[in-house]
Design an enzyme around this catalytic site. Structure first.
Site, PDB file in Angstrom:
ATOM      1  N   ASP A  69       0.936  -1.171   0.256  1.00 45.91           N
ATOM      2  CA  ASP A  69       0.065  -0.039   0.024  1.00 45.91           C
ATOM      3  C   ASP A  69       0.699   1.067  -0.022  1.00 45.91           C
ATOM      4  O   ASP A  69       1.735   1.551   0.894  1.00 45.91           O
ATOM      5  CB  ASP A  69      -0.730  -0.027   1.388  1.00 45.91           C
ATOM      6  CG  ASP A  69      -1.830   1.080   1.303  1.00 45.91           C
ATOM      7  OD1 ASP A  69      -1.878   2.003   0.926  1.00 45.91           O
ATOM      8  OD2 ASP A  69      -2.954   0.894   1.830  1.00 45.91           O
ATOM      9  N   SER A 148      -2.646  14.726 -13.573  1.00 46.63           N
ATOM     10  CA  SER A 148      -3.727  14.745 -14.205  1.00 46.63           C
ATOM     11  C   SER A 148      -3.943  16.447 -14.846  1.00 46.63           C
ATOM     12  O   SER A 148      -3.161  17.354 -14.054  1.00 46.63           O
ATOM     13  CB  SER A 148      -4.835  14.686 -13.429  1.00 46.63           C
ATOM     14  OG  SER A 148      -6.124  15.234 -13.930  1.00 46.63           O
ATOM     15  N   TYR A 161      -9.908  15.266  -5.535  1.00 41.93           N
ATOM     16  CA  TYR A 161      -8.908  14.796  -6.668  1.00 41.93           C
ATOM     17  C   TYR A 161      -8.100  15.978  -7.012  1.00 41.93           C
ATOM     18  O   TYR A 161      -6.756  15.942  -7.200  1.00 41.93           O
ATOM     19  CB  TYR A 161      -9.780  13.913  -7.447  1.00 41.93           C
ATOM     20  CG  TYR A 161      -8.798  13.543  -8.706  1.00 41.93           C
ATOM     21  CD1 TYR A 161      -8.294  12.314  -8.345  1.00 41.93           C
ATOM     22  CD2 TYR A 161      -8.784  14.255  -9.720  1.00 41.93           C
ATOM     23  CE1 TYR A 161      -7.383  11.651  -9.468  1.00 41.93           C
ATOM     24  CE2 TYR A 161      -7.914  13.375 -11.055  1.00 41.93           C
ATOM     25  CZ  TYR A 161      -7.381  12.448 -10.586  1.00 41.93           C
ATOM     26  OH  TYR A 161      -6.734  11.645 -11.737  1.00 41.93           O
ATOM     27  N   ALA A 163      -7.521  18.875  -5.777  1.00 41.09           N
ATOM     28  CA  ALA A 163      -6.645  19.289  -4.578  1.00 41.09           C
ATOM     29  C   ALA A 163      -5.515  18.639  -4.582  1.00 41.09           C
ATOM     30  O   ALA A 163      -4.344  18.836  -4.425  1.00 41.09           O
ATOM     31  CB  ALA A 163      -7.545  19.428  -3.314  1.00 41.09           C
ATOM     32  N   SER A 164      -5.730  17.163  -4.507  1.00 37.03           N
ATOM     33  CA  SER A 164      -4.494  16.470  -4.322  1.00 37.03           C
ATOM     34  C   SER A 164      -3.376  16.213  -5.663  1.00 37.03           C
ATOM     35  O   SER A 164      -2.239  16.220  -5.548  1.00 37.03           O
ATOM     36  CB  SER A 164      -4.927  14.782  -4.355  1.00 37.03           C
ATOM     37  OG  SER A 164      -5.387  14.285  -5.487  1.00 37.03           O
ATOM     38  N   LYS A 165      -4.002  16.527  -6.759  1.00 39.65           N
ATOM     39  CA  LYS A 165      -3.079  16.731  -7.918  1.00 39.65           C
ATOM     40  C   LYS A 165      -2.273  17.886  -8.072  1.00 39.65           C
ATOM     41  O   LYS A 165      -1.236  18.002  -8.437  1.00 39.65           O
ATOM     42  CB  LYS A 165      -3.995  16.502  -9.151  1.00 39.65           C
ATOM     43  CG  LYS A 165      -4.498  15.127  -9.485  1.00 39.65           C
ATOM     44  CD  LYS A 165      -3.239  13.965  -9.488  1.00 39.65           C
ATOM     45  CE  LYS A 165      -4.048  12.525  -9.897  1.00 39.65           C
ATOM     46  NZ  LYS A 165      -2.831  11.721  -9.626  1.00 39.65           N
TER      47      LYS A 165
END
Ligand SMILES: NC(=O)c1ccc[n+]([C@@H]2O[C@H](COP(=O)([O-])OP(=O)(O)OC[C@H]3O[C@@H](n4cnc5c(N)ncnc54)[C@H](OP(=O)(O)O)[C@@H]3O)[C@@H](O)[C@H]2O)c1
Length: 281
Positions: A69, A148, A161, A163-165
């Site tokens: 993980d 992305s 998503y 925010a994470s990218k």
């Protein structure tokens, strides 16, 4: 499966791929093996990893399967240790493990979904890069993040998503500057929607559970998996810092600066066919 970029282009090299049990990571593992690299495959689902490994072995290359993980630093350290034990070097790390989101912000009861996206899409990449860095430094190799276009523009229904990218972009851009002069390259791949992966079906809904099935709707501008894979291999060969796939997407952040209202309307229009329900209550 993807035709090799150039037979033997990665001969003698070792490529570590996270998220290799499915979608982009699985296709990349096969493509790198087809181009001559030995590959180490990492994800949680061991049975799926073994299936991908079988296709990679058909290329004649050596393949290592390490279940684990990305959110667990010890798993990432074990991945690197086992790769070095088996192959003696790491030239390229491709961080393709990732998780999607499919919910409006105002549908969320709390921020748990966003937290999970940050754990997998940001800390998961950092964990793998940090463990592998000494060996990538030794080989003067490449760290590659499958990001992305949502790393540079916001998208409705995908706030966590995007925010994470965005965070991933900041991580990689900072790391690239820190590593100037070390011989290590850092590349981010800013992809559009890709056909033929499980990201949409596994994307977290408002309750934190996977949405389960992709809607029939898919933007006509979504790209083929093979086109993305070719672009990634070319980015590694060319040691590119940032690659938009397709290339015209590089205009979107420019447009967002020059005409932000227009850029928002374009993104909203593209998302209009996506089934993100109205808020509860
Ligand atoms: N598909 C698109 O439209 C698109 C567009 C732009 C960018 N991307 C990016 O491409 C990358 C790959 O996505 P995909 O489309 O190939 O989706 P996918 O088919 O769902 O594959 C995701 C992969 O990530 C792995 N993964 C998820 N959580 C993990 C964890 N905690 N630890 C280890 N592995 C984990 C999954 O394996 P296990 O479940 O076995 O762990 C799987 O191998 C993602 O970073 C995504 O953001 C995709």
């Amino acid at each position: 499966m993807t035709e090799p970029l150039a037979a033997g282009a990665f001969t003698g090299q070792v490529v570590l791929v996270t998220g290799a049990s499915s979608g982009v990571g699985a296709a990349l593992a096969h493509a790198f093996a087809g181009a001559g690299a030995d590959v180490a495959l990492f994800a949680r689902n061991e049975a799926d990893l073994e299936r991908v490994a079988d296709t990679c072995r058909q290329t004649g290359r050596n393949v290592l399967v390490v279940p684990g993980d990305v959110t667990r630093p010890a798993d990432c350290r074990a991945l690197v240790e086992r790769t070095i034990h088996s192959f003696g070097r790491i030239d390229t790390v491709v961080a393709a493990a990732g998780l999607g989101m499919w919910a409006r912000f105002d549908q969320l009861d709390d921020t748990d979904v966003i937290k999970r996206l940050l754990e997998v899409n940001v800390l998961g990449v950092a964990n793998v890069f940090l463990s592998a860095l000494p060996f990538v430094r030794a080989s003067r190799g490449m760290l590659v993040a499958i990001s992305s276009v949502q790393g540079v523009v916001g998208v409705p229904g995908r706030s966590g998503y995007a925010a994470s990218k965005h965070a991933l972009q900041g991580l990689c851009d900072s790391l690239r500057i820190e590593l100037q002069g070390s011989g290590v390259g850092v590349s981010t791949i800013m992809a559009h929607w890709v056909r033929g992966t499980n990201l949409r079906a596994r994307a977290l809904g408002p309750d934190g559970a996977p949405r389960g099935s992709a809607t029939p709707h898919r933007s006509r501008s979504a790209i083929d998996l093979d086109d993305l894979i070719r672009a990634v291999l070319a980015a590694v060969r060319g040691r590119k810092r940032r690659v938009f796939v397709p290339g015209y997407l590089r205009l979107l952040p420019l447009l967002a600066e020059i005409a932000p209202g227009l850029a928002d309307r374009i993104v909203a229009g593209r998302m209009a066919g996506e089934a993100v329900e109205e808020p509860r209550g």
